[in-house]
Design a protein around this motif. Structure first.
Motif, short mmCIF file in Angstrom:
data_model
loop_
_atom_site.label_atom_id
_atom_site.label_comp_id
_atom_site.label_asym_id
_atom_site.label_seq_id
_atom_site.Cartn_x
_atom_site.Cartn_y
_atom_site.Cartn_z
N VAL A 1 10.52 28.81 -28.56
CA VAL A 1 9.89 27.53 -28.88
C VAL A 1 9.49 26.88 -27.57
N ALA A 2 8.25 26.41 -27.49
CA ALA A 2 7.74 25.83 -26.26
C ALA A 2 7.83 24.31 -26.28
N MET A 3 7.64 23.69 -25.12
CA MET A 3 7.75 22.24 -25.01
C MET A 3 6.69 21.52 -25.83
N ASN A 4 5.55 22.16 -26.06
CA ASN A 4 4.49 21.53 -26.86
C ASN A 4 4.71 21.74 -28.36
N ALA A 5 5.90 22.25 -28.72
CA ALA A 5 6.32 22.48 -30.12
C ALA A 5 5.61 23.66 -30.77
N SER A 6 4.94 24.48 -29.98
CA SER A 6 4.43 25.74 -30.51
C SER A 6 5.55 26.78 -30.42
N GLY A 7 5.34 27.92 -31.02
CA GLY A 7 6.37 28.95 -30.99
C GLY A 7 5.78 30.34 -31.07
N GLU A 8 6.58 31.31 -30.66
CA GLU A 8 6.19 32.72 -30.72
C GLU A 8 7.37 33.56 -31.14
N THR A 9 7.11 34.54 -31.99
CA THR A 9 8.12 35.51 -32.38
C THR A 9 7.53 36.90 -32.26
N TYR A 10 8.20 37.74 -31.48
CA TYR A 10 7.73 39.10 -31.28
C TYR A 10 8.60 40.05 -32.09
N THR A 11 7.96 40.86 -32.91
CA THR A 11 8.67 41.82 -33.75
C THR A 11 8.03 43.20 -33.59
N SER A 12 8.73 44.21 -34.04
CA SER A 12 8.17 45.55 -34.04
C SER A 12 7.08 45.65 -35.10
N GLN A 13 6.17 46.56 -34.93
CA GLN A 13 5.05 46.74 -35.85
C GLN A 13 5.43 47.74 -36.95
N GLY A 14 5.40 47.29 -38.18
CA GLY A 14 5.67 48.17 -39.31
C GLY A 14 4.38 48.54 -40.02
N GLY A 15 4.49 48.87 -41.29
CA GLY A 15 3.33 49.20 -42.09
C GLY A 15 2.54 47.97 -42.48
N ALA B 1 10.43 38.72 -24.42
CA ALA B 1 9.92 37.70 -23.50
C ALA B 1 11.06 36.80 -23.04
N LEU B 2 11.32 36.78 -21.73
CA LEU B 2 12.43 36.01 -21.18
C LEU B 2 12.03 34.60 -20.75
N SER B 3 10.75 34.36 -20.56
CA SER B 3 10.31 33.08 -20.03
C SER B 3 10.59 31.93 -20.99
N GLY B 4 10.67 32.23 -22.28
CA GLY B 4 10.89 31.17 -23.25
C GLY B 4 12.35 30.84 -23.50
N ILE B 5 13.26 31.57 -22.88
CA ILE B 5 14.68 31.39 -23.16
C ILE B 5 15.19 29.99 -22.79
N PRO B 6 14.91 29.48 -21.57
CA PRO B 6 15.54 28.20 -21.18
C PRO B 6 15.26 27.06 -22.14
N PHE B 7 13.99 26.80 -22.43
CA PHE B 7 13.70 25.66 -23.31
C PHE B 7 14.17 25.93 -24.73
N THR B 8 13.99 27.15 -25.22
CA THR B 8 14.44 27.48 -26.57
C THR B 8 15.94 27.25 -26.71
N LEU B 9 16.70 27.66 -25.69
CA LEU B 9 18.15 27.50 -25.72
C LEU B 9 18.55 26.03 -25.70
N VAL B 10 17.93 25.26 -24.82
CA VAL B 10 18.25 23.83 -24.73
C VAL B 10 17.88 23.11 -26.02
N ALA B 11 16.67 23.36 -26.52
CA ALA B 11 16.21 22.69 -27.73
C ALA B 11 17.07 23.08 -28.93
N GLY B 12 17.38 24.36 -29.06
CA GLY B 12 18.17 24.81 -30.21
C GLY B 12 19.58 24.26 -30.20
N VAL B 13 20.20 24.23 -29.03
CA VAL B 13 21.57 23.72 -28.93
C VAL B 13 21.60 22.22 -29.21
N LEU B 14 20.64 21.48 -28.66
CA LEU B 14 20.61 20.03 -28.90
C LEU B 14 20.33 19.71 -30.36
#
Length: 262
Positions: free
Chosen positions: A67-81, A142-155
């Motif tokens: 989750v980004a500071m502008n309240a957008s988000g990204e989820t990366y998953t494996s590609q299935g059918g 993606a590791l770049s999103g960890i800090p803000f996602t962690l802070v926002a989720g915990v709070l």
């Protein structure tokens, strides 16, 4: 067919209307987005969590959720059918609307608002810990999103749990209604934005509808209209459940009874 509001639904319906009115009024107040910012982040967690859970249900894996500071988000998953790609891409907006509807139904079915908030706090914390921290580190996401996602989720999860633990039953009931309204309104507003971005004359922006178009070859605007129809269908069904009378054998909801809250 005319549908009335049952007598035992009116106290909760009044709280819901107040929550909806406050949400709409905040649109017209300068800088009010600062007040609604935590709720926007909350809805993003639900949206991205919908993608992640849909991936797991269809047998795929999740590399990361952010989750980004502008309240957008990204989820990366494996590609299935094809089916799994369609299911995962559709899950975001439908999950936001569905979760808001679920909150409404739970408090109408005599589930204490404090219990709903505590369960929601666990959900946000689980999404943050598992998909926002552990999975990116272990799966090389993606590791770049960890800090803000962690802070926002915990709070967010900490705040929800604190309210569930220490707030009065009426305050907890209002917050559940407000969260439900925010999920519903944000889902509809996001779908409106995606609708305009899906038009042939809009700038090229990566959206869930574009992902669906890529997977199926069917234009993105078709999927946006379909999601809007499903979202309104979920909302209509939830409101039908919300206004009908509860079974007489069910005990009154905690926020509206006179006995001490637990």
């Amino acid at each position: 067919m005319r549908v009335g509001i049952a007598n035992d639904a009116r106290p909760q319906a009044a709280i819901l209307l107040v929550a909806a009115a406050i949400s709409i009024v905040l649109w017209f107040i300068p800088f009010a987005e600062l007040l609604t910012y935590p709720f926007r982040l909350f809805v993003t967690f639900i949206h991205e969590g919908g993608h992640a859970l849909a991936a797991l249900v269809t047998g795929n894996s999740v590399q990361s959720l952010s989750v980004a500071m502008n309240a957008s988000g990204e989820t990366y998953t494996s590609q299935g059918g094809l089916f799994s790609q369609m299911f995962i891409a559709s899950a975001g907006y439908i999950s936001s609307m569905g979760f808001g509807a679920l909150l409404l139904v739970l408090i109408r079915k005599a589930i204490a608002a404090r219990v709903v908030l505590a369960g929601t706090a666990l959900l946000v914390f689980g999404l943050t810990l598992i998909f926002g921290l552990i999975k990116p580190v272990v799966a090389g996401g993606a590791l770049s999103g960890i800090p803000f996602t962690l802070v926002a989720g915990v709070l967010l999860s900490g705040g929800l749990f604190a309210i569930a633990r220490f707030a009065t039953a009426r305050v907890a009931a209002f917050l559940v209604s407000f969260l439900a309204v925010q999920c519903v309104l944000n889902a509809l507003l996001d779908l409106k934005t995606v609708f305009f971005l899906s038009s042939p004359f809009a700038p090229s922006v990566q959206t869930d509808a574009v992902n669906m178009a890529t997977a199926t070859g069917i234009p993105a605007i078709f999927w946006t209209i379909l999601w809007i129809a499903i979202a309104f269908g979920i909302l209509w069904f939830a409101m039908r459940l919300y206004v009908v009378s509860r079974d007489a054998r069910v005990q009154p909801d905690l926020p509206f009874e006179d006995s001490p809250a637990v």
